[in-house]
Design a protein around this motif. Structure first.
Motif, PDB file in Angstrom:
ATOM      1  N   LYS A 167       2.335  10.779  39.780  1.00  0.00           N
ATOM      2  CA  LYS A 167       2.517  11.349  41.111  1.00  0.00           C
ATOM      3  C   LYS A 167       1.517  12.497  41.351  1.00  0.00           C
ATOM      4  CE  LYS A 167       6.301   8.927  41.997  1.00  0.00           C
ATOM      5  NZ  LYS A 167       6.303   7.836  43.004  1.00  0.00           N
ATOM      6  N   PRO A 168       1.109  12.713  42.601  1.00  0.00           N
ATOM      7  CA  PRO A 168       0.248  13.865  42.921  1.00  0.00           C
ATOM      8  C   PRO A 168       1.067  15.149  42.951  1.00  0.00           C
ATOM      9  CG  PRO A 168       0.693  12.604  44.905  1.00  0.00           C
ATOM     10  CD  PRO A 168       1.339  11.850  43.774  1.00  0.00           C
ATOM     11  N   THR A 177       7.908  19.599  39.548  1.00  0.00           N
ATOM     12  CA  THR A 177       7.576  18.357  38.857  1.00  0.00           C
ATOM     13  C   THR A 177       8.593  17.265  39.184  1.00  0.00           C
ATOM     14  OG1 THR A 177       8.852  19.002  36.911  1.00  0.00           O
ATOM     15  CG2 THR A 177       6.515  19.592  36.935  1.00  0.00           C
ATOM     16  N   PRO A 178       8.162  16.002  39.171  1.00  0.00           N
ATOM     17  CA  PRO A 178       9.129  14.927  39.411  1.00  0.00           C
ATOM     18  C   PRO A 178      10.235  14.900  38.368  1.00  0.00           C
ATOM     19  CG  PRO A 178       6.974  14.040  38.773  1.00  0.00           C
ATOM     20  CD  PRO A 178       6.786  15.489  39.051  1.00  0.00           C
ATOM     21  N   GLY A 179       9.917  15.270  37.114  1.00  0.00           N
ATOM     22  CA  GLY A 179      10.953  15.271  36.087  1.00  0.00           C
ATOM     23  C   GLY A 179      12.065  16.248  36.389  1.00  0.00           C
ATOM     24  N   TYR A 180      11.695  17.465  36.803  1.00  0.00           N
ATOM     25  CA  TYR A 180      12.719  18.455  37.116  1.00  0.00           C
ATOM     26  C   TYR A 180      13.529  18.027  38.340  1.00  0.00           C
ATOM     27  CZ  TYR A 180      15.107  22.774  38.188  1.00  0.00           C
ATOM     28  OH  TYR A 180      16.095  23.689  38.451  1.00  0.00           O
ATOM     29  N   GLY A 257      -2.255   6.172  40.283  1.00  0.00           N
ATOM     30  CA  GLY A 257      -2.166   7.545  40.771  1.00  0.00           C
ATOM     31  C   GLY A 257      -3.130   7.760  41.920  1.00  0.00           C
ATOM     32  N   TYR A 258      -2.786   8.710  42.773  1.00  0.00           N
ATOM     33  CA  TYR A 258      -3.636   9.051  43.919  1.00  0.00           C
ATOM     34  C   TYR A 258      -3.863  10.553  43.926  1.00  0.00           C
ATOM     35  CZ  TYR A 258      -5.710   8.856  48.551  1.00  0.00           C
ATOM     36  OH  TYR A 258      -6.592   8.936  49.600  1.00  0.00           O
ATOM     37  N   SER A 259      -5.086  10.962  44.264  1.00  0.00           N
ATOM     38  CA  SER A 259      -5.448  12.381  44.375  1.00  0.00           C
ATOM     39  C   SER A 259      -5.169  13.091  43.048  1.00  0.00           C
ATOM     40  CB  SER A 259      -4.710  13.012  45.557  1.00  0.00           C
ATOM     41  OG  SER A 259      -5.219  14.291  45.856  1.00  0.00           O
ATOM     42  N   GLY A 260      -4.257  14.075  43.024  1.00  0.00           N
ATOM     43  CA  GLY A 260      -3.939  14.734  41.767  1.00  0.00           C
ATOM     44  C   GLY A 260      -3.418  13.770  40.723  1.00  0.00           C
ATOM     45  N   GLY A 261      -2.692  12.745  41.156  1.00  0.00           N
ATOM     46  CA  GLY A 261      -2.223  11.723  40.224  1.00  0.00           C
ATOM     47  C   GLY A 261      -3.343  10.829  39.731  1.00  0.00           C
ATOM     48  N   ALA A 262      -4.373  10.645  40.560  1.00  0.00           N
ATOM     49  CA  ALA A 262      -5.527   9.851  40.139  1.00  0.00           C
ATOM     50  C   ALA A 262      -6.279  10.533  39.010  1.00  0.00           C
ATOM     51  CB  ALA A 262      -6.459   9.615  41.326  1.00  0.00           C
ATOM     52  N   ILE A 263      -6.315  11.869  39.024  1.00  0.00           N
ATOM     53  CA  ILE A 263      -6.961  12.592  37.929  1.00  0.00           C
ATOM     54  C   ILE A 263      -6.310  12.225  36.606  1.00  0.00           C
ATOM     55  CG2 ILE A 263      -7.338  14.892  36.933  1.00  0.00           C
ATOM     56  CD1 ILE A 263      -7.572  15.947  39.818  1.00  0.00           C
TER      57      ILE A 263
END
Length: 460
Positions: A167-168, A177-180, A257-263
């Motif tokens: 995820k971005p 964060t998605p986990g939290y 992933g896209y953008s930050g997730g793409a990194i």
């Protein structure tokens, strides 16, 4: 730090920042505009900022777990971290990690009751994992990730496939964060929505795939640091495969992933051979869109412009993993970095830079993006000389105002020249709409990889 003092200091810092910004727009007085003869010394403006604003008072702190620092730098390093979440799985630094294998599971928690309602698909179980990973400079660290398993049994060939959905996150705070968010059910920000713009997780679950969602910024929330992201992602795959009674030992994994997730997806593909070579036949492809491939080019295009808030946040995030950056932060930057800004989520980063703040206002060295420390960090985080270990699907918005299309095109040409099967798509629209327009093609490509279909290439 005393927060009444911090608030007072932040107000003073913002006042200095506003004054400095106006000085740039209308011209600084001659006494501030003068440069010292030494080209490596702070500019008149930078000296004026530090003269007007004392450094924030910081309590003594122990050396950080990623290396030895001077007492002053250690205190600042601790102060710029995201505040604790209150949940030990995210906050507690495990003991004896140097005796653990990368990807070894440290802790796991069933979060199905909280996470499942957030996903628009039938979920059988959701598990939050904590595992051993590696910091940017190689010290033992840890990562967290969420594994979502569909309710329906897998009826296809082999083990149930797993889509690694990066995820971005694009945030400085651990609560973003998605986990939290999936473990606690909080949703006060747009960045915390699991499928904010495209139904990646739900679509995968509906196809029968498990979904692995890494918190790829690592425990220090090192936004956009590719080494950290790659290592957390690859160790999350190791963790899932090594879980007791795991059904994923024979599964195919694919990255998206896209953008930050793409990194994160890009870095994992580029570092897989060196960091996790045993996964070479396990990870079958990586799809990435809106990707930053040249940090220097993007940093210079963001500096002092409408995206300057993102650049300033990335510099702060990098300092958490590369603490030598801290020595180049002036008093203003120290006040801001130790304020509640260090806990913001992604949607706040753009507005933080809306006035076009140049990085020089936050530094104690002139031309910080052309400095020796910048050269060192750009070199450490440049993956341009790497060859992807997996086939690639690269897409980018044709009119992206944030990240130049040329970088994605060059990545495609370079990887093709190195023999990597690759596909490139130029999508209509700008950065945000590029995610929506590029999603269907990327997902279909991932679907074929997870089904074991022959990998296409458009390299000539």
């Amino acid at each position: 730090m005393n927060w009444r003092c911090a608030r007072t200091g932040l107000v003073r810092a913002l006042a200095v920042l506003t004054t400095a910004g106006c000085s740039i727009l209308v011209g600084v007085p001659s006494t501030m505009a003068e440069e010292l003869p030494d080209p490596s010394a702070p500019s008149g403006l930078q000296r004026g900022i530090d003269d007007a604003l004392p450094p924030p008072p910081l309590p003594a702190a122990p050396a950080p777990p990623i290396g030895d620092l001077s007492p002053q730098s250690a205190a600042l390093w601790h102060a710029v971290q995201s505040p604790p979440t209150g949940d030990p799985i995210f906050d507690t630094w495990p003991a004896a990690m140097d005796r653990m294998a990368a990807g070894e599971v440290i802790e796991q928690r069933d979060i199905t009751a909280i996470a499942a309602p957030r996903i628009a698909a039938p979920v059988g179980r959701a598990v939050l994992l904590k595992f051993r990973s590696t910091a940017a400079a190689g010290a033992p660290s840890f990562g967290t990730a969420t594994l979502v398993v569909p309710a329906a049994a897998w009826t296809g060939p082999g083990g149930r496939p797993v889509l690694v959905d990066n995820k971005p996150i694009n945030s400085l705070g651990l609560r973003c964060t998605p986990g939290y968010v999936m473990a606690h059910g909080e949703d006060g920000t747009s960045s915390s929505a699991i499928d904010a713009l495209t139904p990646t997780t739900a679509a995968a679950v509906n196809r029968g795939y498990a979904v692995l969602i890494p918190d790829h910024e690592g425990p220090f929330m090192a936004y956009a640091e590719p080494n950290v992201a790659a290592q957390v992602v690859l160790d999350s795959i190791r963790a899932v495969r090594s879980m007791p009674g795991s059904e994923f030992g024979a599964s195919r994994f694919a990255l998206t992933g896209y953008s930050g997730g793409a990194i994160a997806s890009y870095a994992a593909a580029m570092l897989l051979t060196d960091y996790a070579p045993e996964l070479a036949d396990v990870v079958v492809g990586a799809a990435m869109g809106g990707l930053v491939t040249d940090n220097r080019v993007v940093a210079n295009s963001f500096d002092g412009k409408f995206a300057s808030g993102v650049l300033l946040a990335v510099v702060l995030a990098y300092a958490r993993e590369h603490p030598e950056i801290l020595d180049n932060m002036n008093h203003l930057a120290q006040w801001v970095a130790t304020s509640p800004v260090n806990n913001v989520c992604g949607e706040a980063l753009g507005p933080l830079g809306v006035v076009g703040i140049p990085l020089e206002i936050a530094a104690n060295i002139p031309h910080p993006l052309d400095s020796a420390i910048a050269d060192e960090i750009f070199t450490r985080t440049d993956l341009g000389d790497r060859t992807s270990a997996v086939p690639l699907y690269i897409y980018h918005a044709a009119h992206d105002l944030w990240i130049p299309l040329a970088g994605a095109q060059q990545l495609y040409r370079t990887q093709c020249a190195r023999g990597v099967p690759a596909v490139f798509r130029s999508e209509p629209g700008e950065h945000v709409t590029g995610l929506a327009t590029g999603f269907p093609g990327a997902f279909d490509w991932l679907d074929a990889r997870l089904h074991g279909e022959p990998t296409p290439t458009e390299c000539s």
